[in-house]
Motif scaffolding. Structure first.
Motif, PDB file in Angstrom:
ATOM      1  N   GLY A   1      39.220  35.917  43.261  1.00  0.00           N
ATOM      2  CA  GLY A   1      39.517  34.501  43.387  1.00  0.00           C
ATOM      3  C   GLY A   1      40.686  34.020  42.569  1.00  0.00           C
ATOM      4  O   GLY A   1      40.853  32.816  42.366  1.00  0.00           O
TER       5      GLY A   1
ATOM      6  N   PHE B   1      45.831  27.518  47.689  1.00  0.00           N
ATOM      7  CA  PHE B   1      44.797  27.308  48.698  1.00  0.00           C
ATOM      8  C   PHE B   1      45.148  28.017  49.996  1.00  0.00           C
ATOM      9  O   PHE B   1      46.315  28.122  50.369  1.00  0.00           O
ATOM     10  CB  PHE B   1      44.614  25.813  48.973  1.00  0.00           C
ATOM     11  CG  PHE B   1      44.142  25.037  47.792  1.00  0.00           C
ATOM     12  CD1 PHE B   1      42.792  24.842  47.569  1.00  0.00           C
ATOM     13  CD2 PHE B   1      45.050  24.529  46.873  1.00  0.00           C
ATOM     14  CE1 PHE B   1      42.348  24.137  46.458  1.00  0.00           C
ATOM     15  CE2 PHE B   1      44.623  23.829  45.759  1.00  0.00           C
ATOM     16  CZ  PHE B   1      43.270  23.632  45.551  1.00  0.00           C
ATOM     17  N   GLU B   2      44.103  28.499  50.659  1.00  0.00           N
ATOM     18  CA  GLU B   2      44.233  29.087  51.994  1.00  0.00           C
ATOM     19  C   GLU B   2      43.406  28.240  52.952  1.00  0.00           C
ATOM     20  O   GLU B   2      42.225  27.987  52.701  1.00  0.00           O
ATOM     21  CB  GLU B   2      43.741  30.532  51.992  1.00  0.00           C
ATOM     22  CG  GLU B   2      43.848  31.217  53.338  1.00  0.00           C
ATOM     23  CD  GLU B   2      43.401  32.669  53.276  1.00  0.00           C
ATOM     24  OE1 GLU B   2      44.171  33.496  52.757  1.00  0.00           O
ATOM     25  OE2 GLU B   2      42.261  32.955  53.697  1.00  0.00           O
TER      26      GLU B   2
ATOM     27  N   GLN C   1      38.356  25.422  57.076  1.00  0.00           N
ATOM     28  CA  GLN C   1      37.799  26.205  55.982  1.00  0.00           C
ATOM     29  C   GLN C   1      38.843  26.260  54.868  1.00  0.00           C
ATOM     30  O   GLN C   1      40.016  26.537  55.117  1.00  0.00           O
ATOM     31  CB  GLN C   1      37.458  27.621  56.440  1.00  0.00           C
ATOM     32  CG  GLN C   1      36.258  27.710  57.359  1.00  0.00           C
ATOM     33  CD  GLN C   1      35.896  29.143  57.709  1.00  0.00           C
ATOM     34  OE1 GLN C   1      36.611  30.087  57.371  1.00  0.00           O
ATOM     35  NE2 GLN C   1      34.795  29.314  58.411  1.00  0.00           N
TER      36      GLN C   1
ATOM     37  N   ARG D   1      39.778  27.817  51.071  1.00  0.00           N
ATOM     38  CA  ARG D   1      39.476  28.709  49.955  1.00  0.00           C
ATOM     39  C   ARG D   1      40.496  28.448  48.854  1.00  0.00           C
ATOM     40  O   ARG D   1      41.702  28.508  49.088  1.00  0.00           O
ATOM     41  CB  ARG D   1      39.539  30.183  50.357  1.00  0.00           C
ATOM     42  CG  ARG D   1      39.180  31.103  49.179  1.00  0.00           C
ATOM     43  CD  ARG D   1      39.067  32.550  49.526  1.00  0.00           C
ATOM     44  NE  ARG D   1      38.654  33.336  48.367  1.00  0.00           N
ATOM     45  CZ  ARG D   1      38.590  34.657  48.319  1.00  0.00           C
ATOM     46  NH1 ARG D   1      38.873  35.366  49.399  1.00  0.00           N
ATOM     47  NH2 ARG D   1      38.210  35.285  47.219  1.00  0.00           N
TER      48      ARG D   1
ATOM     49  N   TYR E   1      42.153  29.285  45.147  1.00  0.00           N
ATOM     50  CA  TYR E   1      42.396  30.392  44.223  1.00  0.00           C
ATOM     51  C   TYR E   1      42.794  29.835  42.861  1.00  0.00           C
ATOM     52  O   TYR E   1      43.703  29.014  42.753  1.00  0.00           O
ATOM     53  CB  TYR E   1      43.492  31.313  44.759  1.00  0.00           C
ATOM     54  CG  TYR E   1      43.057  32.102  45.963  1.00  0.00           C
ATOM     55  CD1 TYR E   1      42.449  33.345  45.827  1.00  0.00           C
ATOM     56  CD2 TYR E   1      43.237  31.596  47.246  1.00  0.00           C
ATOM     57  CE1 TYR E   1      42.027  34.070  46.937  1.00  0.00           C
ATOM     58  CE2 TYR E   1      42.824  32.310  48.366  1.00  0.00           C
ATOM     59  CZ  TYR E   1      42.229  33.543  48.201  1.00  0.00           C
ATOM     60  OH  TYR E   1      41.817  34.251  49.300  1.00  0.00           O
TER      61      TYR E   1
ATOM     62  N   ALA F   1      37.030  28.097  40.604  1.00  0.00           N
ATOM     63  CA  ALA F   1      37.833  27.996  41.822  1.00  0.00           C
ATOM     64  C   ALA F   1      38.164  26.536  42.092  1.00  0.00           C
ATOM     65  O   ALA F   1      37.288  25.673  42.037  1.00  0.00           O
ATOM     66  CB  ALA F   1      37.083  28.595  42.997  1.00  0.00           C
TER      67      ALA F   1
END
Length: 223
Positions: free
Chosen positions: A133, A142-143, A207, A209, A211, A219
């Motif tokens: 992470g 960010f993804e 969505q 994710r 990092y 996170a």
């Protein structure tokens, strides 16, 4: 009043910025007490007018706390960034050593085993950091992924995708029918939030994710 920070808090303050320009605009200088950085105290004045008096000296109240000028914010961030690229999972002690080396030798600390051509860690080490992470830089990354799209939303979604990637709507439709679709990777917070909000306006959830910049952090998340 001068707010003193330890090394971890100083690194976290830089990591809380959106990007390099934000960091440069947020801090006028980095002041620090003498000695081992792991035990030192830092002061991050908000601008140069606060960091120095009219004679260009560290203010008297800062000197009374044994603070002295250490590094410009841009240089401080560069040292962290170089260390991060060489060793993505660097510890707080690793960053301390990198900063002390730069302050003494005016040169970045070179880490053994780094790809000399790229100046960064090998793929395996980068993959390990990503799996843990930890993102590529010293700021949150960010993804965003489009994982699903209802039939009634596909046209509006394709228009958003077409605009985002600057491609024809027909190509965007094809991508929306072959999900999941990564809309962005290693995005800074502001860019990621803007994309998320743009799709939310048409009722499409992405969505996300996040990092973290450093291994000891949580996170990051978007609103």
């Amino acid at each position: 009043m001068i707010a003193l920070l330890d090394l971890r808090q100083a690194l976290d303050a830089f990591a809380a910025c959106n990007d390099d320009h934000d960091a440069w605009a947020s801090f006028g200088w980095v002041h620090v007490t003498e000695g081992d950085l792991m035990a030192a105290r830092f002061w991050l004045p908000a601008d140069e007018d606060t960091a120095f008096d009219e004679d260009g000296e560290v203010p008297a109240d800062a000197q009374a706390l044994d603070l002295s000028a250490y590094l410009e914010p841009a240089t401080f961030a560069d040292v962290l960034d170089v260390q991060k690229r060489q060793r993505p999972l660097s510890s707080l002690q690793d960053y301390a050593q990198a900063l002390m080396h730069y302050a003494e030798y005016d040169a970045f600390l070179e880490v053994e085993g780094v790809d000399e051509a790229l100046g960064e860690a090998g793929a395996a080490e980068q993959d390990a950091a990503r799996a843990g992470g930890v993102g590529p830089g010293i700021f949150a990354a960010f993804e965003l992924t489009l994982a699903g799209c209802a039939d009634g939303q596909i046209n509006a979604t394709a228009q958003r995708v077409a605009h985002l990637f600057d491609i024809p709507v027909g190509q965007a439709l094809a991508r929306c029918r072959a999900l999941p679709l990564v809309l962005g990777a290693a995005l800074d917070r502001r860019r990621a939030q803007a994309i998320k909000d743009d799709f939310a306006d048409i009722g499409v959830s992405l969505q996300v994710r996040g990092y973290k910049p450093f291994p000891w952090m949580h996170a990051p998340a978007l609103r």
